[in-house]
Motif scaffolding. Sequence first.
Motif, PDB file in Angstrom:
ATOM      1  N   GLY A 284      31.743   1.807  12.478  1.00  0.00           N
ATOM      2  CA  GLY A 284      30.967   3.031  12.634  1.00  0.00           C
ATOM      3  C   GLY A 284      31.539   4.223  11.904  1.00  0.00           C
ATOM      4  O   GLY A 284      30.948   5.305  11.938  1.00  0.00           O
ATOM      5  N   ILE A 285      32.665   4.035  11.213  1.00  0.00           N
ATOM      6  CA  ILE A 285      33.262   5.159  10.485  1.00  0.00           C
ATOM      7  C   ILE A 285      32.299   5.685   9.422  1.00  0.00           C
ATOM      8  O   ILE A 285      32.331   6.861   9.062  1.00  0.00           O
ATOM      9  CB  ILE A 285      34.622   4.750   9.836  1.00  0.00           C
ATOM     10  CG1 ILE A 285      35.347   5.977   9.258  1.00  0.00           C
ATOM     11  CG2 ILE A 285      34.419   3.671   8.783  1.00  0.00           C
ATOM     12  CD1 ILE A 285      35.730   7.011  10.270  1.00  0.00           C
ATOM     13  N   TRP A 286      31.400   4.823   8.945  1.00  0.00           N
ATOM     14  CA  TRP A 286      30.431   5.215   7.921  1.00  0.00           C
ATOM     15  C   TRP A 286      29.497   6.322   8.418  1.00  0.00           C
ATOM     16  O   TRP A 286      28.985   7.102   7.625  1.00  0.00           O
ATOM     17  CB  TRP A 286      29.624   4.008   7.463  1.00  0.00           C
ATOM     18  CG  TRP A 286      29.153   3.105   8.568  1.00  0.00           C
ATOM     19  CD1 TRP A 286      28.032   3.249   9.330  1.00  0.00           C
ATOM     20  CD2 TRP A 286      29.807   1.933   9.048  1.00  0.00           C
ATOM     21  NE1 TRP A 286      27.944   2.243  10.253  1.00  0.00           N
ATOM     22  CE2 TRP A 286      29.014   1.411  10.106  1.00  0.00           C
ATOM     23  CE3 TRP A 286      30.976   1.266   8.690  1.00  0.00           C
ATOM     24  CZ2 TRP A 286      29.359   0.254  10.809  1.00  0.00           C
ATOM     25  CZ3 TRP A 286      31.317   0.113   9.384  1.00  0.00           C
ATOM     26  CH2 TRP A 286      30.517  -0.387  10.426  1.00  0.00           C
ATOM     27  N   ASP A 287      29.284   6.405   9.727  1.00  0.00           N
ATOM     28  CA  ASP A 287      28.442   7.465  10.284  1.00  0.00           C
ATOM     29  C   ASP A 287      29.249   8.697  10.691  1.00  0.00           C
ATOM     30  O   ASP A 287      28.689   9.781  10.851  1.00  0.00           O
ATOM     31  CB  ASP A 287      27.690   6.955  11.526  1.00  0.00           C
ATOM     32  CG  ASP A 287      26.655   5.892  11.179  1.00  0.00           C
ATOM     33  OD1 ASP A 287      26.058   5.996  10.091  1.00  0.00           O
ATOM     34  OD2 ASP A 287      26.451   4.967  11.989  1.00  0.00           O
ATOM     35  N   ILE A 288      30.554   8.521  10.875  1.00  0.00           N
ATOM     36  CA  ILE A 288      31.407   9.617  11.337  1.00  0.00           C
ATOM     37  C   ILE A 288      32.002  10.394  10.172  1.00  0.00           C
ATOM     38  O   ILE A 288      31.985  11.626  10.145  1.00  0.00           O
ATOM     39  CB  ILE A 288      32.530   9.064  12.232  1.00  0.00           C
ATOM     40  CG1 ILE A 288      31.927   8.421  13.490  1.00  0.00           C
ATOM     41  CG2 ILE A 288      33.533  10.157  12.605  1.00  0.00           C
ATOM     42  CD1 ILE A 288      32.912   7.588  14.282  1.00  0.00           C
ATOM     43  N   ASP A 289      32.518   9.672   9.183  1.00  0.00           N
ATOM     44  CA  ASP A 289      33.134  10.298   8.011  1.00  0.00           C
ATOM     45  C   ASP A 289      33.034   9.316   6.848  1.00  0.00           C
ATOM     46  O   ASP A 289      33.874   8.437   6.688  1.00  0.00           O
ATOM     47  CB  ASP A 289      34.598  10.650   8.294  1.00  0.00           C
ATOM     48  CG  ASP A 289      35.242  11.454   7.171  1.00  0.00           C
ATOM     49  OD1 ASP A 289      34.701  11.445   6.044  1.00  0.00           O
ATOM     50  OD2 ASP A 289      36.290  12.082   7.414  1.00  0.00           O
ATOM     51  N   SER A 290      32.000   9.456   6.059  1.00  0.00           N
ATOM     52  CA  SER A 290      31.736   8.505   4.973  1.00  0.00           C
ATOM     53  C   SER A 290      32.850   8.496   3.927  1.00  0.00           C
ATOM     54  O   SER A 290      33.011   7.513   3.198  1.00  0.00           O
ATOM     55  CB  SER A 290      30.398   8.820   4.301  1.00  0.00           C
ATOM     56  OG  SER A 290      30.410  10.139   3.765  1.00  0.00           O
ATOM     57  N   CYS A 321      44.746   9.582   6.390  1.00  0.00           N
ATOM     58  CA  CYS A 321      44.540   9.615   7.835  1.00  0.00           C
ATOM     59  C   CYS A 321      43.741  10.845   8.247  1.00  0.00           C
ATOM     60  O   CYS A 321      43.979  11.946   7.718  1.00  0.00           O
ATOM     61  CB  CYS A 321      45.896   9.583   8.530  1.00  0.00           C
ATOM     62  SG  CYS A 321      45.867   9.978  10.270  1.00  0.00           S
ATOM     63  N   LYS A 322      42.805  10.658   9.171  1.00  0.00           N
ATOM     64  CA  LYS A 322      42.052  11.785   9.716  1.00  0.00           C
ATOM     65  C   LYS A 322      41.916  11.631  11.231  1.00  0.00           C
ATOM     66  O   LYS A 322      41.596  10.541  11.724  1.00  0.00           O
ATOM     67  CB  LYS A 322      40.668  11.867   9.077  1.00  0.00           C
ATOM     68  CG  LYS A 322      40.704  12.244   7.603  1.00  0.00           C
ATOM     69  CD  LYS A 322      39.326  12.565   7.066  1.00  0.00           C
ATOM     70  CE  LYS A 322      39.405  13.005   5.608  1.00  0.00           C
ATOM     71  NZ  LYS A 322      38.066  13.359   5.064  1.00  0.00           N
ATOM     72  N   PRO A 323      42.159  12.702  11.992  1.00  0.00           N
ATOM     73  CA  PRO A 323      42.006  12.629  13.451  1.00  0.00           C
ATOM     74  C   PRO A 323      40.540  12.536  13.841  1.00  0.00           C
ATOM     75  O   PRO A 323      39.662  13.100  13.170  1.00  0.00           O
ATOM     76  CB  PRO A 323      42.630  13.948  13.926  1.00  0.00           C
ATOM     77  CG  PRO A 323      42.518  14.878  12.766  1.00  0.00           C
ATOM     78  CD  PRO A 323      42.639  14.027  11.543  1.00  0.00           C
ATOM     79  N   VAL A 324      40.272  11.810  14.919  1.00  0.00           N
ATOM     80  CA  VAL A 324      38.919  11.665  15.464  1.00  0.00           C
ATOM     81  C   VAL A 324      39.012  11.807  16.984  1.00  0.00           C
ATOM     82  O   VAL A 324      40.101  11.847  17.563  1.00  0.00           O
ATOM     83  CB  VAL A 324      38.286  10.304  15.097  1.00  0.00           C
ATOM     84  CG1 VAL A 324      38.110  10.176  13.593  1.00  0.00           C
ATOM     85  CG2 VAL A 324      39.140   9.145  15.633  1.00  0.00           C
ATOM     86  N   THR A 325      37.878  11.833  17.634  1.00  0.00           N
ATOM     87  CA  THR A 325      37.871  11.874  19.093  1.00  0.00           C
ATOM     88  C   THR A 325      37.895  10.457  19.646  1.00  0.00           C
ATOM     89  O   THR A 325      37.547   9.485  18.946  1.00  0.00           O
ATOM     90  CB  THR A 325      36.622  12.581  19.622  1.00  0.00           C
ATOM     91  OG1 THR A 325      35.454  11.798  19.300  1.00  0.00           O
ATOM     92  CG2 THR A 325      36.477  13.969  19.015  1.00  0.00           C
ATOM     93  N   LEU A 326      38.276  10.312  20.905  1.00  0.00           N
ATOM     94  CA  LEU A 326      38.262   8.994  21.551  1.00  0.00           C
ATOM     95  C   LEU A 326      36.844   8.441  21.594  1.00  0.00           C
ATOM     96  O   LEU A 326      36.631   7.231  21.424  1.00  0.00           O
ATOM     97  CB  LEU A 326      38.821   9.104  22.969  1.00  0.00           C
ATOM     98  CG  LEU A 326      40.328   9.299  23.103  1.00  0.00           C
ATOM     99  CD1 LEU A 326      40.705   9.555  24.555  1.00  0.00           C
ATOM    100  CD2 LEU A 326      41.088   8.083  22.576  1.00  0.00           C
ATOM    101  N   GLU A 327      35.887   9.313  21.810  1.00  0.00           N
ATOM    102  CA  GLU A 327      34.500   8.866  21.878  1.00  0.00           C
ATOM    103  C   GLU A 327      34.033   8.320  20.530  1.00  0.00           C
ATOM    104  O   GLU A 327      33.320   7.306  20.470  1.00  0.00           O
ATOM    105  CB  GLU A 327      33.587  10.027  22.321  1.00  0.00           C
ATOM    106  CG  GLU A 327      33.768  10.454  23.761  1.00  0.00           C
ATOM    107  CD  GLU A 327      35.083  11.179  24.030  1.00  0.00           C
ATOM    108  OE1 GLU A 327      35.665  11.757  23.059  1.00  0.00           O
ATOM    109  OE2 GLU A 327      35.547  11.163  25.181  1.00  0.00           O
ATOM    110  N   GLN A 328      34.443   8.955  19.451  1.00  0.00           N
ATOM    111  CA  GLN A 328      34.090   8.453  18.120  1.00  0.00           C
ATOM    112  C   GLN A 328      34.752   7.107  17.860  1.00  0.00           C
ATOM    113  O   GLN A 328      34.144   6.206  17.269  1.00  0.00           O
ATOM    114  CB  GLN A 328      34.513   9.462  17.053  1.00  0.00           C
ATOM    115  CG  GLN A 328      33.653  10.715  17.008  1.00  0.00           C
ATOM    116  CD  GLN A 328      34.195  11.752  16.042  1.00  0.00           C
ATOM    117  OE1 GLN A 328      35.415  11.938  15.912  1.00  0.00           O
ATOM    118  NE2 GLN A 328      33.307  12.443  15.331  1.00  0.00           N
ATOM    119  N   ALA A 329      35.985   6.972  18.300  1.00  0.00           N
ATOM    120  CA  ALA A 329      36.726   5.725  18.070  1.00  0.00           C
ATOM    121  C   ALA A 329      36.124   4.564  18.843  1.00  0.00           C
ATOM    122  O   ALA A 329      36.136   3.417  18.372  1.00  0.00           O
ATOM    123  CB  ALA A 329      38.187   5.914  18.469  1.00  0.00           C
TER     124      ALA A 329
END
Length: 389
Positions: A284-290, A321-329
């Motif tokens: 799902g990283i493609w929708d969070i940070d392409s 590396c890029k920080p994300v939220t737990l919900e995104q992960a």
Amino acid sequence: MPKLADKTLCTGCSACANVCPQQCITMIEDNEGFTYPQINSDLCVECHLCEKSCPVLNKKDIDIVMRNAYAAISSDNFVRNESSSGGIFSELALEILKSGGVIFGASYGKSGVVEHICVDNVESLWKLRGAKYSQSYLGDTFIEVKKHLLLGENVLFSGTPCQVAGLKAFLRRDFDNLFCIDFVCHGVPSPMVWREYVKHRSLKDNDGKLPTMINLRNKETGWSRYSYSVKFDYSDNKNYMCKNNSDLYMQLFVNDYILRKSCSNCQFKGYDRISDITLGDFWGIWDIDSSMDDNKGTSMVLTHSKKGEHLFNSILSRINCKPVTLEQASKMNPSLLYSSVHKEVRNQLLEEIRNNGFQGAQRYVQQERQVGSSMKGKLRKFIHKIIHK
């Protein structure tokens, strides 16, 4: 006599067998291909260390130190290509090896059997890369880990969440030089089914000769949106390659036909873990940070301890590396939080494979599909009849 975990909850972590001072507990494979502890009552002195070392019977509260989440990619293209996702495990392992430490992780042994081994050099680290979709044999791994820890060496142990819990329960104390990595686990498939699959592929592809290399997460067909493939390499340049969603073994695994019973009620899910780091594919990283998805694999990283965060920070110069939220992960990684409940026909399918090999699995799945197709046809006719009355 000591009372061990019920068979529906036992993970097969082997902590009880490793901790027994009398060596009276043996891990025995059942008819489904999973190992369970068996106590020799003639040798048992009833010290109950096995009970005290069972992570299921003695589940501990977890002190929440931190919950940091990242999307990460190794800058080493070769390492990343040879890895399941973004190559972060290899980078972390390299840091431990540079300190003179050792790595324990799953590797393919003889006949493709998955087993935990110890690696103490960069040249052998490739053995631990890549996904192995079969429960690994631990043997006396926990004992070996303790030996290295007591020598003062840094030790990185990589395994399923229940294996990490088993190691921690076996050690019964914290070690500053122990680093534990678990991963987002869908569940552990039967080693018996895996053996039959390797045998089946070898007979079909290479006249029964075993593969020289197995890669269940081959990226020649890509990685993004689950586009990876299963690949078996044989001698004489022969190979088998199939998109993961078309390979029967992967279908049985992903759709919960061949998992261990305890996987349906896993005791080690959730954000809060006793490992230092959790790794997984960042689906799902493609929708969070392409910008973090170039179709070559991206790792999801969760750090749970100061020690884990420090180890992760030590490789920042070698990764993107890029920080994300737990919900995104976790959004497209439900296995991080939820158990994989096995199919109703699981027992029958495992029996079919045990009696007739992997060929039996093909017949069984075909029959299930035919029944399903027939039921759908009858349902459509019934609905049509109701509508047109």
